[in-house]
Design a protein around this motif. Structure first.
Motif, mmCIF file in Angstrom:
data_model
loop_
_atom_site.group_PDB
_atom_site.id
_atom_site.type_symbol
_atom_site.label_atom_id
_atom_site.label_comp_id
_atom_site.label_asym_id
_atom_site.label_seq_id
_atom_site.Cartn_x
_atom_site.Cartn_y
_atom_site.Cartn_z
ATOM 1 N N ASP A 219 0.822 -1.211 0.000
ATOM 2 C CA ASP A 219 0.000 0.000 0.000
ATOM 3 C C ASP A 219 0.855 1.259 0.000
ATOM 4 O OD1 ASP A 219 -2.679 -1.364 0.564
ATOM 5 O OD2 ASP A 219 -1.480 -2.055 2.258
ATOM 6 N N ARG B 42 -3.520 7.694 -3.932
ATOM 7 C CA ARG B 42 -3.843 8.072 -2.550
ATOM 8 C C ARG B 42 -5.341 8.024 -2.285
ATOM 9 N NH1 ARG B 42 -0.211 12.063 0.989
ATOM 10 N NH2 ARG B 42 -1.391 11.980 2.917
ATOM 11 N N LEU C 234 -6.614 4.505 -1.185
ATOM 12 C CA LEU C 234 -6.072 3.844 -0.006
ATOM 13 C C LEU C 234 -7.174 3.415 0.954
ATOM 14 C CD1 LEU C 234 -3.049 6.165 0.905
ATOM 15 C CD2 LEU C 234 -2.924 3.842 -0.023
ATOM 16 N N LEU D 207 -8.689 2.974 4.780
ATOM 17 C CA LEU D 207 -8.613 3.911 5.886
ATOM 18 C C LEU D 207 -7.381 3.696 6.768
ATOM 19 C CD1 LEU D 207 -12.355 4.172 6.984
ATOM 20 C CD2 LEU D 207 -11.006 5.831 5.705
ATOM 21 N N ALA E 187 -4.398 5.192 4.931
ATOM 22 C CA ALA E 187 -4.463 6.657 4.950
ATOM 23 C C ALA E 187 -4.092 7.199 6.323
ATOM 24 C CB ALA E 187 -5.867 7.117 4.556
ATOM 25 N N ARG E 188 -4.537 6.503 7.375
ATOM 26 C CA ARG E 188 -4.192 6.933 8.731
ATOM 27 C C ARG E 188 -2.696 6.815 8.981
ATOM 28 N NH1 ARG E 188 -8.887 3.491 11.677
ATOM 29 N NH2 ARG E 188 -10.678 4.770 11.080
ATOM 30 N N GLU F 54 -0.962 9.711 7.390
ATOM 31 C CA GLU F 54 -1.171 10.916 8.207
ATOM 32 C C GLU F 54 -0.246 10.903 9.422
ATOM 33 O OE1 GLU F 54 -5.276 10.974 9.231
ATOM 34 O OE2 GLU F 54 -5.963 11.372 7.173
#
Length: 297
Positions: free
Chosen positions: A145, A279, A282, A284, A287-288, A291
């Protein structure tokens, strides 16, 4: 229009990756005869040979390579779908696959991931070490990922975000004549016996080219494959090495008796980037994680 079931795709991927039907069967907990039957049915379905068989095992044909690339993407998308639905059902659960280069693994990634996993106990993160070029290929093939690599490699169509930097420095034993120097130029190090780190092949090539441009030669006394081995060689006084100073943290310096001298060269600063295929696509948890990476630079 023919359709290929997921089990056949999974077995085909396993055979290509393992190189033999027997090892693939063991990996997937299925009888070898059942794997052979699935592969034969798959080749009949698509109407062409997907595998080349020999006494040494099997390998994908040109058609098989095409199927392998798409099969990995299909399985990854299916896994992402399951992970995201699971997140909504159970809240904050999922699986993220990361490809990272050795410098990131040594300098910061374990600590960053530790904090992320503490905050997200339902998420599993698998990390695989690869070279920067292999990370790009792996992302394109759907093997992960997220990728963390150097910015000097061609990232082609990937979505790339500048992440953080590290800085090359001369690492010497604490009793070395240069220990304590505030900084040093690269040319000043060329009279010393250097230690090469195989995972730093791009840096080695860069330094050899710069030395040649100065009419000098960079002498490598030995090569090692890990940072830990490099620390031990330097500690023993066998050679010095140009390494990221972030990889020689205070604990390492104390444990091995090392001194770090900043390298006074513009090219001594190197950048990491975070790469993904898309992006917006992705899961969750992935994505987290991005971040979190960006928030802990």
């Amino acid at each position: 229009m023919w359709q290929i079931d997921q089990m056949s795709l999974r077995l085909f991927i396993a055979v290509c990756e393992e190189g033999t039907i027997a090892r693939a069967a063991e990996r997937e907990f299925i009888a070898p005869s059942a794997v052979s039957k699935r592969l034969a049915d798959l080749e009949t379905l698509v109407g062409t040979a997907l595998l080349s068989r020999s006494q040494r095992g099997v390998r994908a044909t040109a058609a098989g390579e095409a199927l392998l690339k798409h099969a990995r993407l299909i399985m990854l998308d299916h896994e992402r779908l399951q992970a995201e639905l699971s997140e909504y059902a159970a809240g904050g659960r999922g699986h993220v696959r990361v490809l990272a280069n050795v410098s990131s693994m040594v300098e910061f990634l374990p600590e960053v991931l530790s904090r992320f996993l503490q905050a997200n106990p339902g998420v599993r993160v698998d990390v695989e070490e690869r070279t920067s070029a292999d990370i790009v290929r792996g992302l394109e093939e759907g093997a992960a990922d997220i990728g963390i690599c150097r910015d000097f490699v061609s990232t082609r169509e990937l979505d790339v975000t500048t992440y953080r930097s590290d800085h090359l420095a001369l690492v010497v034993p604490k009793d070395h004549p240069l220990a304590g120097a505030p900084a040093i130029g690269f040319v000043q190090t060329l009279d010393l016996n250097h230690l090469g780190l195989s995972s730093n092949a791009s840096v080695n090539a860069l330094m050899q080219r710069i030395a040649a441009e100065k009419g000098r030669e960079l002498s490598y006394r030995a090569y090692v494959s890990t940072f830990d081995a490099a620390y031990r060689f330097i500690q023993a006084g066998l050679a010095v090495a140009i390494l990221p100073r972030e990889a020689v943290n205070p604990q390492v310096r104390q444990q091995y008796g090392l001194e770090v001298i900043p390298l006074a060269e513009a090219w001594a600063e190197r950048r990491f980037v975070i790469c993904v295929r898309d992006r917006a696509a992705l899961t969750l948890p992935a994505a987290r994680l991005i971040e979190h990476l960006m928030a802990t630079r």
